[in-house]
Structure formats: structure tokens, C-alpha cells
Design a protein around this motif. Sequence first.
Motif, PDB file in Angstrom:
ATOM      1  N   SER A  95       6.129   6.559   0.300  1.00 54.64           N
ATOM      2  CA  SER A  95       6.981   7.075   1.169  1.00 54.64           C
ATOM      3  C   SER A  95       7.385   6.108   2.299  1.00 54.64           C
ATOM      4  CB  SER A  95       6.739   8.356   1.669  1.00 54.64           C
ATOM      5  OG  SER A  95       8.046   8.834   2.343  1.00 54.64           O
ATOM      6  N   LEU A  96       6.395   5.604   2.870  1.00 54.00           N
ATOM      7  CA  LEU A  96       6.399   4.717   4.122  1.00 54.00           C
ATOM      8  C   LEU A  96       6.812   3.381   3.604  1.00 54.00           C
ATOM      9  CD1 LEU A  96       2.949   5.291   6.071  1.00 54.00           C
ATOM     10  CD2 LEU A  96       5.315   5.794   6.848  1.00 54.00           C
ATOM     11  N   PHE A  97       6.482   2.966   2.227  1.00 58.24           N
ATOM     12  CA  PHE A  97       6.908   1.427   1.931  1.00 58.24           C
ATOM     13  C   PHE A  97       8.542   1.642   1.589  1.00 58.24           C
ATOM     14  CE2 PHE A  97       2.347   0.998   0.107  1.00 58.24           C
ATOM     15  CZ  PHE A  97       2.161   0.379   1.023  1.00 58.24           C
ATOM     16  N   GLN A  98       9.082   2.577   1.168  1.00 55.43           N
ATOM     17  CA  GLN A  98      10.290   2.865   0.963  1.00 55.43           C
ATOM     18  C   GLN A  98      11.362   2.796   2.195  1.00 55.43           C
ATOM     19  OE1 GLN A  98      10.701   6.408  -1.409  1.00 55.43           O
ATOM     20  NE2 GLN A  98       9.911   5.336  -3.163  1.00 55.43           N
ATOM     21  N   LYS A  99      10.419   3.425   3.325  1.00 52.86           N
ATOM     22  CA  LYS A  99      11.335   3.277   4.622  1.00 52.86           C
ATOM     23  C   LYS A  99      11.091   1.899   5.195  1.00 52.86           C
ATOM     24  CE  LYS A  99      10.370   8.090   5.247  1.00 52.86           C
ATOM     25  NZ  LYS A  99       9.503   9.212   6.290  1.00 52.86           N
ATOM     26  N   GLY A 100      10.243   0.883   4.560  1.00 50.38           N
ATOM     27  CA  GLY A 100      10.139  -0.176   5.396  1.00 50.38           C
ATOM     28  C   GLY A 100       8.842  -0.286   6.179  1.00 50.38           C
ATOM     29  N   GLU A 101       7.936   0.680   6.052  1.00 45.42           N
ATOM     30  CA  GLU A 101       6.846   0.842   7.127  1.00 45.42           C
ATOM     31  C   GLU A 101       5.571   0.410   6.309  1.00 45.42           C
ATOM     32  OE1 GLU A 101       7.167   4.474   9.055  1.00 45.42           O
ATOM     33  OE2 GLU A 101       9.524   4.179   9.392  1.00 45.42           O
ATOM     34  N   SER A 102       4.754   0.299   7.223  1.00 50.05           N
ATOM     35  CA  SER A 102       3.207   0.120   6.485  1.00 50.05           C
ATOM     36  C   SER A 102       2.353   1.149   7.153  1.00 50.05           C
ATOM     37  CB  SER A 102       2.574  -1.486   6.677  1.00 50.05           C
ATOM     38  OG  SER A 102       2.288  -1.484   8.227  1.00 50.05           O
ATOM     39  N   SER A 103       1.250   1.323   6.360  1.00 48.23           N
ATOM     40  CA  SER A 103       0.206   2.557   6.765  1.00 48.23           C
ATOM     41  C   SER A 103      -0.975   1.735   7.246  1.00 48.23           C
ATOM     42  CB  SER A 103      -0.238   3.287   5.298  1.00 48.23           C
ATOM     43  OG  SER A 103      -0.804   2.435   4.591  1.00 48.23           O
ATOM     44  N   TRP A 104      -1.493   2.593   7.916  1.00 52.92           N
ATOM     45  CA  TRP A 104      -2.967   2.083   8.412  1.00 52.92           C
ATOM     46  C   TRP A 104      -4.007   1.649   7.382  1.00 52.92           C
ATOM     47  CZ3 TRP A 104      -7.530   4.743   7.073  1.00 52.92           C
ATOM     48  CH2 TRP A 104      -7.321   5.950   6.778  1.00 52.92           C
ATOM     49  N   LYS A 105      -3.916   2.207   6.222  1.00 57.05           N
ATOM     50  CA  LYS A 105      -4.612   1.914   5.013  1.00 57.05           C
ATOM     51  C   LYS A 105      -4.179   0.454   4.427  1.00 57.05           C
ATOM     52  CE  LYS A 105      -5.583   6.595   3.277  1.00 57.05           C
ATOM     53  NZ  LYS A 105      -5.495   7.525   2.265  1.00 57.05           N
ATOM     54  N   ASP A 106      -2.970   0.175   4.482  1.00 58.89           N
ATOM     55  CA  ASP A 106      -2.293  -1.143   4.161  1.00 58.89           C
ATOM     56  C   ASP A 106      -2.908  -2.129   5.049  1.00 58.89           C
ATOM     57  OD1 ASP A 106      -1.357  -1.781   1.764  1.00 58.89           O
ATOM     58  OD2 ASP A 106       0.519  -2.451   2.746  1.00 58.89           O
ATOM     59  N   GLU A 107      -2.926  -1.932   6.351  1.00 58.67           N
ATOM     60  CA  GLU A 107      -3.554  -2.599   7.284  1.00 58.67           C
ATOM     61  C   GLU A 107      -4.758  -3.277   6.894  1.00 58.67           C
ATOM     62  OE1 GLU A 107      -2.612  -1.353  11.101  1.00 58.67           O
ATOM     63  OE2 GLU A 107      -0.508  -1.228  10.909  1.00 58.67           O
ATOM     64  N   ILE A 108      -5.786  -2.028   6.333  1.00 63.65           N
ATOM     65  CA  ILE A 108      -7.084  -2.335   6.307  1.00 63.65           C
ATOM     66  C   ILE A 108      -6.963  -3.268   4.764  1.00 63.65           C
ATOM     67  CG2 ILE A 108      -9.202  -1.232   5.196  1.00 63.65           C
ATOM     68  CD1 ILE A 108      -8.634   1.033   7.061  1.00 63.65           C
ATOM     69  N   ARG A 109      -6.156  -2.888   3.856  1.00 61.45           N
ATOM     70  CA  ARG A 109      -6.100  -3.657   2.466  1.00 61.45           C
ATOM     71  C   ARG A 109      -5.981  -5.290   3.218  1.00 61.45           C
ATOM     72  NH1 ARG A 109      -3.020   0.630   0.957  1.00 61.45           N
ATOM     73  NH2 ARG A 109      -4.248   1.964  -0.417  1.00 61.45           N
ATOM     74  N   THR A 110      -5.052  -5.313   4.036  1.00 60.14           N
ATOM     75  CA  THR A 110      -4.679  -6.868   4.285  1.00 60.14           C
ATOM     76  C   THR A 110      -5.697  -7.252   4.890  1.00 60.14           C
ATOM     77  OG1 THR A 110      -2.172  -6.182   4.717  1.00 60.14           O
ATOM     78  CG2 THR A 110      -2.945  -8.038   5.734  1.00 60.14           C
ATOM     79  N   ALA A 111      -6.531  -6.821   5.830  1.00 62.77           N
ATOM     80  CA  ALA A 111      -7.506  -7.351   6.709  1.00 62.77           C
ATOM     81  C   ALA A 111      -8.688  -7.714   5.481  1.00 62.77           C
ATOM     82  CB  ALA A 111      -7.977  -6.466   7.632  1.00 62.77           C
ATOM     83  N   VAL A 112      -8.846  -6.637   4.756  1.00 59.39           N
ATOM     84  CA  VAL A 112      -9.776  -6.784   3.665  1.00 59.39           C
ATOM     85  C   VAL A 112      -9.491  -8.252   2.762  1.00 59.39           C
ATOM     86  CG1 VAL A 112     -11.104  -5.949   1.561  1.00 59.39           C
ATOM     87  CG2 VAL A 112     -10.967  -4.755   3.463  1.00 59.39           C
ATOM     88  N   ASP A 113      -8.200  -8.211   2.211  1.00 57.45           N
ATOM     89  CA  ASP A 113      -7.915  -9.162   1.468  1.00 57.45           C
ATOM     90  C   ASP A 113      -8.155 -10.800   2.006  1.00 57.45           C
ATOM     91  OD1 ASP A 113      -7.211  -7.331  -0.632  1.00 57.45           O
ATOM     92  OD2 ASP A 113      -4.986  -7.609   0.020  1.00 57.45           O
ATOM     93  N   SER A 114      -7.624 -10.874   3.413  1.00 63.15           N
ATOM     94  CA  SER A 114      -7.874 -12.143   4.147  1.00 63.15           C
ATOM     95  C   SER A 114      -9.203 -12.430   4.370  1.00 63.15           C
ATOM     96  CB  SER A 114      -7.114 -12.166   5.181  1.00 63.15           C
ATOM     97  OG  SER A 114      -7.554 -11.351   6.127  1.00 63.15           O
ATOM     98  N   SER A 115     -10.194 -11.463   4.746  1.00 63.27           N
ATOM     99  CA  SER A 115     -11.621 -11.665   5.071  1.00 63.27           C
ATOM    100  C   SER A 115     -12.526 -11.912   3.820  1.00 63.27           C
ATOM    101  CB  SER A 115     -12.085 -10.321   5.670  1.00 63.27           C
ATOM    102  OG  SER A 115     -11.347 -10.001   7.056  1.00 63.27           O
TER     103      SER A 115
END
Length: 194
Positions: A95-115
Motif C-alpha cells: 500500500s505504501l509503495f502504491q503511494k510512492g512511499e517506502s517502509s522502514w522494512k524496505d530501508e532495512i532491505r536497502t541497507a542489507v543489499d548494499s552491505s
Amino acid sequence: DEVDPQQANEIGLQLAEKLAKGHEVAVYTHTDKDHIHNHIVINAVNYEDGRKFHAHGQEAIDHVRKISDELCKEHGLSIVEERSADVRYTLAEQSLFQKGESSWKDEIRTAVDSSKEQATSFEDFQERLKDQGVQATLRGKNITYEHLESNKKVRGTKLGLAYEKETILHGFERQVTRERETRNSATTVNRGFE
């Protein structure tokens, strides 16, 4: 384990030809994961008629999957019957993605992916994550991630297969092996010039 990199690349080229006839394409075959796979880049402009390549939404994904499956069958390879869940999103996140927003979980995913791409050990991984506002803790069979700013925690299993303990730890082993192989091949190449 059914395909070698050369055959995977050839099948990728065949897929690209069927998907984007008249378009320039580049097929990159990756061997840096547990499974050999292709990335296909398509020039949006058709060099024959100047039309733009269009592929949007689930319909396009299903079309690519259908052609890929047909090619795999032609080459005597098995096909994936179920979708893998490398990443799992909750309905609230969708639902957040459809509004163009990101979730705290997705911020974790992004950090994990780069790390995880740069780290060679769990300790190195933890340090890189902490620099991005995420703490990772091993707990039994799981990794627990904490989003430090929001003070919220989530297990890797809830984020998807790509964020689970086994996947993360196995990735460090592969990274160390790749670095060792790169150093050895560089040494071998340098010896050739002595």
C-alpha cells in the motif's frame, strides 16, 4: 546446476531475440550467485522502425516468463514452477509503495543489499549496516534486524529469502572465494609478464 554460463548466455540471447526483435540488446550472464542467471538490457528504440519498446506490469513479466520457460524446455532444462520469495512484502508495505512511499522494512532491505555485497564477514556486515542505521543480530536460526531510527525489529525470514541467516552467511563465503580467485588469477597473469 543444469546449465553452464555459456549455455545460459545463449538462451538469454534467444530470449532477447524473441522479446525485442529489432532492438539492440546486451545479455550479461552472472555466475556470482548460487544460480547462474542473465540480466538483459534492451535499447528502447527499435533500430528497424524507430518504435519504442514497451513492457509494463505483471502482463509483461508473465510474457517473459512464458517465453523463458519455453526456451528452457527446448534445451531440456527444468523450469521454476513456483515463484521464489527472495523479497517478501506485507500488504501494508504494498500500500505504501502504491503511494510512492517506502517502509522502514524496505530501508532495512536497502541497507542489507548494499552491505552484503561489500562485506566479507558477519562482523564487517554488522559495521556496514550500523553506518546506515540498522543493527543485525544473530539469534539461533535467524538474523534479527533493527531499524535504529524507528526502534523497530524484524526477522530476516519476514523480509524474504535474500535476508535470511543462511543466505547472508553463505554470501560471505562466496565473496571470500571470489576475492581469493581474483587475487590468484591476478598473480597468474602477473607471472606471465615476468
